[in-house]
Scaffold this active site. Structure first.
Site, PDB file in Angstrom:
ATOM      1  N   SER A   7       0.834  -1.199   0.000  1.00 51.25           N
ATOM      2  CA  SER A   7       0.000   0.000   0.000  1.00 51.25           C
ATOM      3  C   SER A   7       0.867   1.246   0.000  1.00 51.25           C
ATOM      4  O   SER A   7       1.651   1.465   0.923  1.00 51.25           O
ATOM      5  CB  SER A   7      -0.909   0.020   1.230  1.00 51.25           C
ATOM      6  OG  SER A   7      -1.552   1.271   1.339  1.00 51.25           O
ATOM      7  N   HIS A  30      -1.154  -1.260  -4.294  1.00 54.79           N
ATOM      8  CA  HIS A  30      -2.439  -0.852  -3.724  1.00 54.79           C
ATOM      9  C   HIS A  30      -2.463   0.655  -3.524  1.00 54.79           C
ATOM     10  O   HIS A  30      -1.602   1.211  -2.840  1.00 54.79           O
ATOM     11  CB  HIS A  30      -2.642  -1.578  -2.382  1.00 54.79           C
ATOM     12  CG  HIS A  30      -4.012  -1.427  -1.812  1.00 54.79           C
ATOM     13  ND1 HIS A  30      -5.065  -2.213  -2.224  1.00 54.79           N
ATOM     14  CD2 HIS A  30      -4.504  -0.595  -0.864  1.00 54.79           C
ATOM     15  CE1 HIS A  30      -6.159  -1.878  -1.539  1.00 54.79           C
ATOM     16  NE2 HIS A  30      -5.838  -0.887  -0.714  1.00 54.79           N
ATOM     17  N   ASP A  32      -4.648   3.763  -2.186  1.00 55.44           N
ATOM     18  CA  ASP A  32      -5.782   4.185  -1.365  1.00 55.44           C
ATOM     19  C   ASP A  32      -6.228   5.595  -1.756  1.00 55.44           C
ATOM     20  O   ASP A  32      -5.468   6.551  -1.607  1.00 55.44           O
ATOM     21  CB  ASP A  32      -5.405   4.157   0.118  1.00 55.44           C
ATOM     22  CG  ASP A  32      -5.303   2.740   0.650  1.00 55.44           C
ATOM     23  OD1 ASP A  32      -6.261   1.987   0.474  1.00 55.44           O
ATOM     24  OD2 ASP A  32      -4.254   2.396   1.234  1.00 55.44           O
ATOM     25  N   MET A  34      -8.809   8.486  -0.875  1.00 56.56           N
ATOM     26  CA  MET A  34      -9.690   8.937   0.211  1.00 56.56           C
ATOM     27  C   MET A  34     -10.124  10.373  -0.048  1.00 56.56           C
ATOM     28  O   MET A  34      -9.327  11.199  -0.500  1.00 56.56           O
ATOM     29  CB  MET A  34      -8.968   8.858   1.559  1.00 56.56           C
ATOM     30  CG  MET A  34      -8.388   7.492   1.868  1.00 56.56           C
ATOM     31  SD  MET A  34      -7.603   7.481   3.493  1.00 56.56           S
ATOM     32  CE  MET A  34      -6.699   5.932   3.419  1.00 56.56           C
ATOM     33  N   HIS A  63      -8.221   1.324  -4.339  1.00 58.81           N
ATOM     34  CA  HIS A  63      -9.232   1.141  -3.300  1.00 58.81           C
ATOM     35  C   HIS A  63      -9.874   2.496  -3.031  1.00 58.81           C
ATOM     36  O   HIS A  63      -9.251   3.392  -2.456  1.00 58.81           O
ATOM     37  CB  HIS A  63      -8.555   0.579  -2.043  1.00 58.81           C
ATOM     38  CG  HIS A  63      -9.465   0.424  -0.874  1.00 58.81           C
ATOM     39  ND1 HIS A  63      -8.993   0.219   0.407  1.00 58.81           N
ATOM     40  CD2 HIS A  63     -10.820   0.452  -0.760  1.00 58.81           C
ATOM     41  CE1 HIS A  63     -10.023   0.127   1.240  1.00 58.81           C
ATOM     42  NE2 HIS A  63     -11.139   0.273   0.557  1.00 58.81           N
ATOM     43  N   MET A  65     -12.067   4.837  -1.176  1.00 56.54           N
ATOM     44  CA  MET A  65     -12.764   5.145   0.072  1.00 56.54           C
ATOM     45  C   MET A  65     -13.378   6.525  -0.096  1.00 56.54           C
ATOM     46  O   MET A  65     -12.949   7.515   0.487  1.00 56.54           O
ATOM     47  CB  MET A  65     -11.792   5.075   1.253  1.00 56.54           C
ATOM     48  CG  MET A  65     -11.393   3.659   1.595  1.00 56.54           C
ATOM     49  SD  MET A  65     -10.009   3.561   2.750  1.00 56.54           S
ATOM     50  CE  MET A  65      -8.641   3.509   1.583  1.00 56.54           C
ATOM     51  N   MET A 134     -12.133  -5.351   5.147  1.00 56.94           N
ATOM     52  CA  MET A 134     -11.284  -4.422   5.893  1.00 56.94           C
ATOM     53  C   MET A 134     -11.020  -4.990   7.285  1.00 56.94           C
ATOM     54  O   MET A 134     -11.952  -5.345   8.005  1.00 56.94           O
ATOM     55  CB  MET A 134     -11.960  -3.055   6.010  1.00 56.94           C
ATOM     56  CG  MET A 134     -12.060  -2.280   4.707  1.00 56.94           C
ATOM     57  SD  MET A 134     -10.451  -1.906   3.960  1.00 56.94           S
ATOM     58  CE  MET A 134      -9.684  -0.900   5.237  1.00 56.94           C
ATOM     59  N   GLY A 139      -9.354   4.541   6.577  1.00 59.57           N
ATOM     60  CA  GLY A 139      -9.059   5.959   6.743  1.00 59.57           C
ATOM     61  C   GLY A 139      -7.600   6.289   6.994  1.00 59.57           C
ATOM     62  O   GLY A 139      -7.091   7.274   6.481  1.00 59.57           O
ATOM     63  N   GLY A 141      -3.428   4.598   7.674  1.00 60.31           N
ATOM     64  CA  GLY A 141      -2.505   3.477   7.703  1.00 60.31           C
ATOM     65  C   GLY A 141      -1.943   3.273   9.095  1.00 60.31           C
ATOM     66  O   GLY A 141      -2.092   4.126   9.976  1.00 60.31           O
ATOM     67  N   GLY A 142      -1.284   2.128   9.296  1.00 65.99           N
ATOM     68  CA  GLY A 142      -0.591   1.883  10.550  1.00 65.99           C
ATOM     69  C   GLY A 142      -1.457   1.445  11.707  1.00 65.99           C
ATOM     70  O   GLY A 142      -0.982   1.398  12.845  1.00 65.99           O
ATOM     71  N   ASP A 172      -7.164  -6.050   4.168  1.00 65.83           N
ATOM     72  CA  ASP A 172      -6.437  -4.782   4.192  1.00 65.83           C
ATOM     73  C   ASP A 172      -6.554  -4.174   5.575  1.00 65.83           C
ATOM     74  O   ASP A 172      -7.658  -3.905   6.052  1.00 65.83           O
ATOM     75  CB  ASP A 172      -7.050  -3.845   3.136  1.00 65.83           C
ATOM     76  CG  ASP A 172      -6.379  -2.479   3.096  1.00 65.83           C
ATOM     77  OD1 ASP A 172      -5.379  -2.270   3.804  1.00 65.83           O
ATOM     78  OD2 ASP A 172      -6.872  -1.608   2.338  1.00 65.83           O
ATOM     79  N   GLY A 174      -3.442  -3.622   8.938  1.00 69.42           N
ATOM     80  CA  GLY A 174      -2.661  -4.296   9.969  1.00 69.42           C
ATOM     81  C   GLY A 174      -2.054  -5.611   9.538  1.00 69.42           C
ATOM     82  O   GLY A 174      -1.670  -6.430  10.390  1.00 69.42           O
ATOM     83  N   GLY A 194       1.034  -2.317   4.187  1.00 65.08           N
ATOM     84  CA  GLY A 194       1.606  -0.984   4.070  1.00 65.08           C
ATOM     85  C   GLY A 194       2.879  -0.836   4.863  1.00 65.08           C
ATOM     86  O   GLY A 194       3.981  -0.951   4.329  1.00 65.08           O
TER      87      GLY A 194
END
Length: 227
Positions: A7, A30, A32, A34, A63, A65, A134, A139, A141-142, A172, A174, A194
């Site tokens: 990601s 990937h 993201d 948003m 992806h 969002m 999910m 929303g 990362g991490g 997707d 963690g 990620g």
């Protein structure tokens, strides 16, 4: 074989072309997207996806969002995405949207937030190429992996098997060396990672190691027999 999709949310946004090259052994990249409405974060849009698609040979897995996915998702296919994921919670007409994405030449995927059950969407699964569960709230990362999503992954895999579908099951949130084996055992075969990739000293090696971990579990997982 398991697929690993790094990601770029965890990459250095000032060096995206270089960061894409750093994981060239990955199956997909990937991306993201948003909009600061569907989720409380703002990342990138169509122009960046278009530029990134020209900067890497790794196919892009977008992806979305975002709100009003029905309106915007087709634009990401036109921008160069090979797979476009819309959220069930943001699509007014998911079957029509999946068919439009496919008609434009990309793989159609649908994502579910942690609190959204899979069962109401069982009849829709044949319209999809991939389903994304999910494993964190979308929303940012991490975030820490949500173990309570494992039963949902199992139920989804059971529905895929029940209908005899060639449907990829992506997770997707963690995903790391300490969580990927549980996801693979539960039935996932596509993994978005990620921090576990871009936080490593050698991102390409991290991709290989994660894939090897997932493959080792999948080889003996009951769901994968004859898969």
């Amino acid at each position: 074989m398991a697929q690993i999709n790094p990601s770029i949310l965890s990459a250095d946004f000032a060096r995206l072309a270089e960061e894409a090259k750093a994981v060239e052994g990955a199956d997909w990249l990937h991306v993201d997207v948003m909009d600061n409405h569907f989720v409380p974060n703002l990342t990138l849009g169509v122009p960046i996806v278009e530029a990134l698609s020209k900067a890497t040979d790794t196919p892009l897995d977008c992806h979305l969002m975002i709100e009003d996915a029905d309106r915007w998702a087709p634009s990401y296919v036109e921008a160069g995405a090979g797979s476009v994921t819309f959220h069930a919670e943001a699509a007014a007409a998911p079957v029509r949207l999946a068919r439009e994405i496919r008609a434009k030449g990309a793989r159609a995927s649908m994502a579910l937030k942690p609190a959204t059950p899979i069962e109401p969407y069982e009849d829709l699964l044949p319209e999809l190429d991939m389903l994304l569960i999910m494993t964190v709230e979308p929303g940012f990362g991490g975030q820490a992996f949500l173990d309570i999503m494992l039963p949902k992954i199992r139920r989804t895999r059971e529905l895929i098997s029940k209908h005899g579908l060639e449907l990829w099951l992506q997770v997707d949130g963690g995903v790391s060396a300490t969580t990927i084996e549980r996801c693979a055992e539960a039935g996932a075969d596509v993994f978005v990672a990620g921090s576990a990739v871009y936080g490593a000293a050698d991102p390409a090696a991290a991709v290989r190691e994660l894939r090897a971990q997932a493959d080792a579990v999948t080889a003996v997982a009951p769901w994968a027999c004859g898969h």
